[in-house]
Design an enzyme around this catalytic site. Sequence first.
Site, PDB file in Angstrom:
ATOM      1  N   HIS A   1      55.184  15.990  65.172  1.00 39.80           N
ATOM      2  CA  HIS A   1      54.731  17.384  64.999  1.00 39.80           C
ATOM      3  C   HIS A   1      54.229  17.989  66.311  1.00 39.80           C
ATOM      4  O   HIS A   1      54.403  19.190  66.553  1.00 39.80           O
ATOM      5  CB  HIS A   1      53.623  17.431  63.933  1.00 39.80           C
ATOM      6  CG  HIS A   1      53.449  18.760  63.292  1.00 39.80           C
ATOM      7  ND1 HIS A   1      52.955  18.918  62.025  1.00 39.80           N
ATOM      8  CD2 HIS A   1      53.679  20.016  63.723  1.00 39.80           C
ATOM      9  CE1 HIS A   1      52.902  20.201  61.719  1.00 39.80           C
ATOM     10  NE2 HIS A   1      53.333  20.884  62.740  1.00 39.80           N
TER      11      HIS A   1
ATOM     12  N   TYR B   1      50.683  19.989  56.400  1.00 41.13           N
ATOM     13  CA  TYR B   1      50.668  21.180  55.528  1.00 41.13           C
ATOM     14  C   TYR B   1      50.096  20.843  54.145  1.00 41.13           C
ATOM     15  O   TYR B   1      49.754  21.741  53.378  1.00 41.13           O
ATOM     16  CB  TYR B   1      52.068  21.774  55.330  1.00 41.13           C
ATOM     17  CG  TYR B   1      52.770  22.258  56.583  1.00 41.13           C
ATOM     18  CD1 TYR B   1      52.133  22.283  57.827  1.00 41.13           C
ATOM     19  CD2 TYR B   1      54.085  22.705  56.532  1.00 41.13           C
ATOM     20  CE1 TYR B   1      52.790  22.716  58.980  1.00 41.13           C
ATOM     21  CE2 TYR B   1      54.746  23.146  57.678  1.00 41.13           C
ATOM     22  CZ  TYR B   1      54.092  23.141  58.890  1.00 41.13           C
ATOM     23  OH  TYR B   1      54.752  23.573  60.017  1.00 41.13           O
TER      24      TYR B   1
HETATM   25  N1  LIG Z   1      56.035  22.912  64.162  1.00 38.67           N
HETATM   26  C1  LIG Z   1      54.983  23.698  64.197  1.00 38.67           C
HETATM   27  O1  LIG Z   1      53.981  23.427  64.886  1.00 38.67           O
HETATM   28  C2  LIG Z   1      55.000  24.981  63.402  1.00 38.67           C
HETATM   29  C3  LIG Z   1      54.062  25.985  63.677  1.00 38.67           C
HETATM   30  C4  LIG Z   1      54.130  27.165  62.931  1.00 38.67           C
HETATM   31  C5  LIG Z   1      55.106  27.310  61.956  1.00 38.67           C
HETATM   32  N2  LIG Z   1      55.990  26.296  61.678  1.00 38.67           N
HETATM   33  C6  LIG Z   1      57.032  26.439  60.630  1.00 38.67           C
HETATM   34  O2  LIG Z   1      57.635  27.735  60.743  1.00 38.67           O
HETATM   35  C7  LIG Z   1      57.492  28.413  59.500  1.00 38.67           C
HETATM   36  C8  LIG Z   1      57.421  29.918  59.679  1.00 38.67           C
HETATM   37  O3  LIG Z   1      56.373  30.296  60.537  1.00 38.67           O
HETATM   38  P1  LIG Z   1      55.093  31.108  60.011  1.00 38.67           P
HETATM   39  O4  LIG Z   1      54.707  30.563  58.690  1.00 38.67           O
HETATM   40  O5  LIG Z   1      54.130  31.094  61.134  1.00 38.67           O
HETATM   41  O6  LIG Z   1      55.519  32.578  59.834  1.00 38.67           O
HETATM   42  P2  LIG Z   1      56.774  33.589  60.028  1.00 38.67           P
HETATM   43  O7  LIG Z   1      57.937  33.133  59.244  1.00 38.67           O
HETATM   44  O8  LIG Z   1      56.917  33.872  61.477  1.00 38.67           O
HETATM   45  O9  LIG Z   1      56.132  34.868  59.345  1.00 38.67           O
HETATM   46  C9  LIG Z   1      55.691  34.848  58.031  1.00 38.67           C
HETATM   47  C10 LIG Z   1      55.190  36.222  57.670  1.00 38.67           C
HETATM   48  O10 LIG Z   1      56.274  37.136  57.625  1.00 38.67           O
HETATM   49  C11 LIG Z   1      56.273  37.818  56.363  1.00 38.67           C
HETATM   50  N3  LIG Z   1      57.680  38.076  55.991  1.00 38.67           N
HETATM   51  C12 LIG Z   1      58.640  37.165  55.750  1.00 38.67           C
HETATM   52  N4  LIG Z   1      59.817  37.791  55.469  1.00 38.67           N
HETATM   53  C13 LIG Z   1      59.553  39.122  55.509  1.00 38.67           C
HETATM   54  C14 LIG Z   1      60.336  40.276  55.277  1.00 38.67           C
HETATM   55  N5  LIG Z   1      61.630  40.181  54.930  1.00 38.67           N
HETATM   56  N6  LIG Z   1      59.756  41.489  55.408  1.00 38.67           N
HETATM   57  C15 LIG Z   1      58.441  41.611  55.739  1.00 38.67           C
HETATM   58  N7  LIG Z   1      57.641  40.549  55.958  1.00 38.67           N
HETATM   59  C16 LIG Z   1      58.190  39.305  55.848  1.00 38.67           C
HETATM   60  C17 LIG Z   1      55.558  36.886  55.409  1.00 38.67           C
HETATM   61  O11 LIG Z   1      55.006  37.570  54.357  1.00 38.67           O
HETATM   62  P3  LIG Z   1      54.291  36.877  53.029  1.00 38.67           P
HETATM   63  O12 LIG Z   1      54.113  35.422  53.266  1.00 38.67           O
HETATM   64  O13 LIG Z   1      52.996  37.618  52.948  1.00 38.67           O
HETATM   65  O14 LIG Z   1      55.221  37.174  51.931  1.00 38.67           O
HETATM   66  C18 LIG Z   1      54.517  36.279  56.326  1.00 38.67           C
HETATM   67  O15 LIG Z   1      53.409  37.162  56.442  1.00 38.67           O
HETATM   68  C19 LIG Z   1      56.212  27.784  58.910  1.00 38.67           C
HETATM   69  O16 LIG Z   1      56.055  28.092  57.558  1.00 38.67           O
HETATM   70  C20 LIG Z   1      56.450  26.337  59.227  1.00 38.67           C
HETATM   71  O17 LIG Z   1      57.381  25.780  58.322  1.00 38.67           O
HETATM   72  C21 LIG Z   1      55.959  25.140  62.401  1.00 38.67           C
END
Ligand SMILES: NC(=O)c1ccc[n+]([C@@H]2O[C@H](COP(=O)([O-])OP(=O)(O)OC[C@H]3O[C@@H](n4cnc5c(N)ncnc54)[C@H](OP(=O)(O)O)[C@@H]3O)[C@@H](O)[C@H]2O)c1
Length: 271
Positions: free
Chosen positions: A109, A51
């Site tokens: 990862h 990241y």
């Molecule tokens: N291990 C892996 O391979 C892997 C892969 C993917 C993700 N991850 C981890 O999982 C975390 C989360 O996954 P992600 O980043 O894909 O996304 P997510 O948490 O599934 O979704 C994020 C989105 O939801 C929106 N959001 C958040 N809270 C909200 C609310 N209360 N109301 C309306 N919209 C809301 C955010 O808006 P804004 O940001 O525009 O405010 C963003 O667009 C990552 O950041 C990472 O730490 C790990």
Amino acid sequence: MFADTKITLNNGVKIPRVQLGTWLMDNDEAKKMVKKSIEIGYRAFDTAKDYGNESGIGKGIWNSDIERSDIFLTTKLPTSVKDYEGTKQAIDKALQRFSLDYIDLLLIHSPQPWIEVNRTDNRYFEGNLENWRAMEEALKDGKVRAIGVSNFLQEDLENIIENGTITPAVNQIGVSIGNTPLPLIEYCQNKGITIEAYSPLSHGRFLKNETIVNYAKKYNVIPAQLMLKYDCQLGCIVLPKSTDLNELKEDRELDFEISPEDMVELQKLKF
Ligand SMILES: NC(=O)c1ccc[n+]([C@@H]2O[C@H](COP(=O)([O-])OP(=O)(O)OC[C@H]3O[C@@H](n4cnc5c(N)ncnc54)[C@H](OP(=O)(O)O)[C@@H]3O)[C@@H](O)[C@H]2O)c1
């Protein structure tokens, strides 16, 4: 409140149920969001070498008024490293970037380097065991408090369980309404491996989905809260990501219960 509760991992370490995801935050944003989210109750942060924001996360932790022992920090090895010496170095470099002397949870990862995902059948069994050997050592040396994996399928987990010394504490995988890999979740839970649900909000894609909106209305919550609580009721830790402080507050308001009947219906959805 529910968001302040913890799960006990298979080695006794306690881990917060709701953590801040930080993918796509750069160092400056990560530093700011760690500090601000701590002010509204977040105590756990999920990052990765890939990241590119570990030093920002470390600065955010240092800039907060919270004791290090009250923070839970997860990071992940670079997926390009699949050898023992490289893994040892990667762990030490991560500690340097954070300016911290331990990481709470360290994950592999991905079983495959990113460039090979969906392009080869090579599951890197030997390479993942090399990662794991160095991670087991880091655990003994106190550099990390728990070790686990991410994006591992059952066969990848079996390789570690059968050939390693320690069973992974965690498998971090994608779980959300519309994408519920139940057999893998059940396999992990039967082995005492806690599931961390990444992209619990489907990266924001289905927050306006009619079915999700209707279920959310039924419980008088917003779609994001329904999606997060769904994962929690499956027994998962959730890692919502946002850069909006109001949304992050909403993401911790999970003091409601989805009925068992609705959980069954939601599990059937496939998007
Ligand atoms: N291990 C892996 O391979 C892997 C892969 C993917 C993700 N991850 C981890 O999982 C975390 C989360 O996954 P992600 O980043 O894909 O996304 P997510 O948490 O599934 O979704 C994020 C989105 O939801 C929106 N959001 C958040 N809270 C909200 C609310 N209360 N109301 C309306 N919209 C809301 C955010 O808006 P804004 O940001 O525009 O405010 C963003 O667009 C990552 O950041 C990472 O730490 C790990």
